[in-house]
Write a protein that holds these residues in place. Structure first.
Motif, mmCIF file in Angstrom:
data_model
loop_
_atom_site.group_PDB
_atom_site.id
_atom_site.type_symbol
_atom_site.label_atom_id
_atom_site.label_comp_id
_atom_site.label_asym_id
_atom_site.label_seq_id
_atom_site.Cartn_x
_atom_site.Cartn_y
_atom_site.Cartn_z
ATOM 1 N N UNK A 1 8.823 -9.431 10.487
ATOM 2 C CA UNK A 1 10.242 -9.161 10.217
ATOM 3 C C UNK A 1 10.751 -7.961 11.013
ATOM 4 N N UNK A 2 9.869 -6.972 11.224
ATOM 5 C CA UNK A 2 10.281 -5.753 11.914
ATOM 6 C C UNK A 2 9.923 -5.757 13.397
ATOM 7 N N UNK A 3 9.233 -6.801 13.839
ATOM 8 C CA UNK A 3 8.888 -6.916 15.249
ATOM 9 C C UNK A 3 7.898 -5.870 15.723
ATOM 10 N N UNK A 4 6.962 -5.499 14.846
ATOM 11 C CA UNK A 4 5.948 -4.505 15.216
ATOM 12 C C UNK A 4 4.558 -5.057 14.934
ATOM 13 N N UNK A 5 3.540 -4.346 15.385
ATOM 14 C CA UNK A 5 2.176 -4.795 15.205
ATOM 15 C C UNK A 5 1.745 -4.677 13.741
ATOM 16 N N UNK A 6 0.912 -5.618 13.336
ATOM 17 C CA UNK A 6 0.408 -5.634 11.964
ATOM 18 C C UNK A 6 -0.378 -4.367 11.655
ATOM 19 N N UNK A 7 -1.091 -3.845 12.650
ATOM 20 C CA UNK A 7 -1.917 -2.649 12.435
ATOM 21 C C UNK A 7 -1.059 -1.446 12.040
ATOM 22 N N UNK A 8 0.161 -1.383 12.601
ATOM 23 C CA UNK A 8 1.043 -0.267 12.274
ATOM 24 C C UNK A 8 1.524 -0.347 10.828
ATOM 25 N N UNK A 9 1.863 -1.552 10.378
ATOM 26 C CA UNK A 9 2.272 -1.724 8.978
ATOM 27 C C UNK A 9 1.098 -1.408 8.057
ATOM 28 N N UNK A 10 -0.086 -1.876 8.419
ATOM 29 C CA UNK A 10 -1.297 -1.617 7.629
ATOM 30 C C UNK A 10 -1.535 -0.104 7.506
ATOM 31 N N UNK A 11 -1.386 0.580 8.642
ATOM 32 C CA UNK A 11 -1.631 2.027 8.647
ATOM 33 C C UNK A 11 -0.655 2.756 7.729
ATOM 34 N N UNK A 12 0.627 2.394 7.809
ATOM 35 C CA UNK A 12 1.616 3.075 6.985
ATOM 36 C C UNK A 12 1.488 2.698 5.506
ATOM 37 N N UNK A 13 1.159 1.450 5.237
ATOM 38 C CA UNK A 13 1.019 1.039 3.847
ATOM 39 C C UNK A 13 -0.129 1.767 3.161
ATOM 40 N N UNK A 14 -1.230 1.922 3.871
ATOM 41 C CA UNK A 14 -2.409 2.581 3.288
ATOM 42 C C UNK A 14 -2.411 4.077 3.564
ATOM 43 N N UNK A 15 -1.318 4.571 4.212
ATOM 44 C CA UNK A 15 -1.144 5.998 4.487
ATOM 45 C C UNK A 15 -2.345 6.582 5.225
ATOM 46 N N UNK A 16 -2.713 5.864 6.290
ATOM 47 C CA UNK A 16 -3.837 6.330 7.112
ATOM 48 C C UNK A 16 -3.329 7.262 8.191
ATOM 49 N N UNK A 17 -4.110 8.239 8.517
ATOM 50 C CA UNK A 17 -3.744 9.181 9.567
ATOM 51 C C UNK A 17 -3.875 8.517 10.933
#
Length: 289
Positions: free
Chosen positions: A272-288
């Motif tokens: 939906x946001x046109x970005x990589x899945x890894x970026x959403x995963x990182x932000x959702x799990x609040x990874x550095x």
């Protein structure tokens, strides 16, 4: 722009005829298809040994040349040269329509590029044959053909089709159909499906039910023969993208609260946001970073 007049016009080159062949019952071979194979200067076949059986049955003497996924790069230039000499070529696959989950597309593209006429003959194709007798909504439909064999790749493909409202049409091996149905159950939920096997042959069979019922049947009764698997389209309401608000994490959380699995929610928001899945995963799990 190239305007092809298939049967009227001053054609300098020969014509490529795309000739469907029976998917089982030889009586499905049309009079026009037999005549085209008889009159062609050459038949381009997926497997010359398989096609020869058909030619013998109808007493067709036309010579063959193989054209398949392993030799098309070398063979197509030869076929184009023959067509430019004014010869006609009939292309066939082992069964059904050329180009539909079978070789053929590359030669068609090459002919169009060279302004060589391409004429398709109507005839048998498993997907349409199964669809009209399935009992599922016949239109709209989405023909997919074969899914990836590896589980991870297959589930990713199925997830991309999850929100399709059209009836979905797949081809599958009898040895993999149960595993494919398990993946479909996980991604689609327990939808209505129809499994068609041995179409037009003496053992033709339609198995209708939901995915769980079909899996239970296959556990007790393994099947043989080529399969066409049809799945009803999604009837779930797709949330418009403008309804997703907040940070990426908040958007994912909205889907999870609606009952979506976390990994699927992450992929959906990424698309939906046109970005990589890894970026959403990182932000959702609040990874550095």
């Amino acid at each position: 722009m190239y305007n092809q007049k298939s049967f009227k016009g001053n054609h300098v080159f020969g014509t490529l005829y795309l000739v469907p062949t029976p998917i089982g019952n030889l009586e499905d071979m049309t009079v026009r298809s037999v005549r085209t194979l008889q009159e062609a200067d050459l038949i381009a076949s997926e497997d010359t040994r398989n096609t020869q059986k058909l030619l013998n049955h109808f007493e067709i003497q036309t010579a063959q040349k193989s054209l398949h996924e392993h030799n098309y790069k070398e063979r197509i230039p030869q076929l184009i040269d023959w067509l430019k000499e004014g010869k006609s070529i009939a292309q066939v696959s082992d069964a059904g329509m050329p180009s539909i989950s079978d070789p053929g597309h590359e030669l068609v593209v090459a002919c169009i590029k060279e302004d060589i006429p391409v004429v398709a003959l109507p005839g048998p194709t498993a997907g349409m044959t199964a669809l009209i007798a399935s009992g599922l909504v016949p239109q709209p439909f989405l023909f997919h053909g074969f899914l990836p064999r590896k589980k991870k790749e297959q589930k990713t493909m199925l997830e991309s089709l999850r929100n399709q409202t059209a009836t979905l049409i797949f081809y599958e091996s009898p040895y993999r159909v149960a595993a494919t149905l398990i993946n479909m159950l996980e991604v689609f939920g327990n939808r209505q499906v129809v499994l068609c096997r041995e179409l037009t042959k003496i053992h033709e069979e339609y198995l209708r039910g939901d995915i769980e019922e079909l899996l239970a049947y296959l556990e007790k009764q393994p099947i043989k023969g080529e399969c066409c698997l049809l799945v009803e389209g999604s009837n779930e309401e797709v949330v418009p993208s403008e309804q997703f608000q907040g940070t990426l994490k908040e958007q994912v959380q909205q889907l999870i609260e609606q009952g979506e699995k976390t990994n699927v929610a992450i992929k959906t928001i990424a698309v939906k946001n046109g970005i990589k899945k890894q970026e959403v995963y990182r932000q959702f799990h609040e990874l550095d970073d």
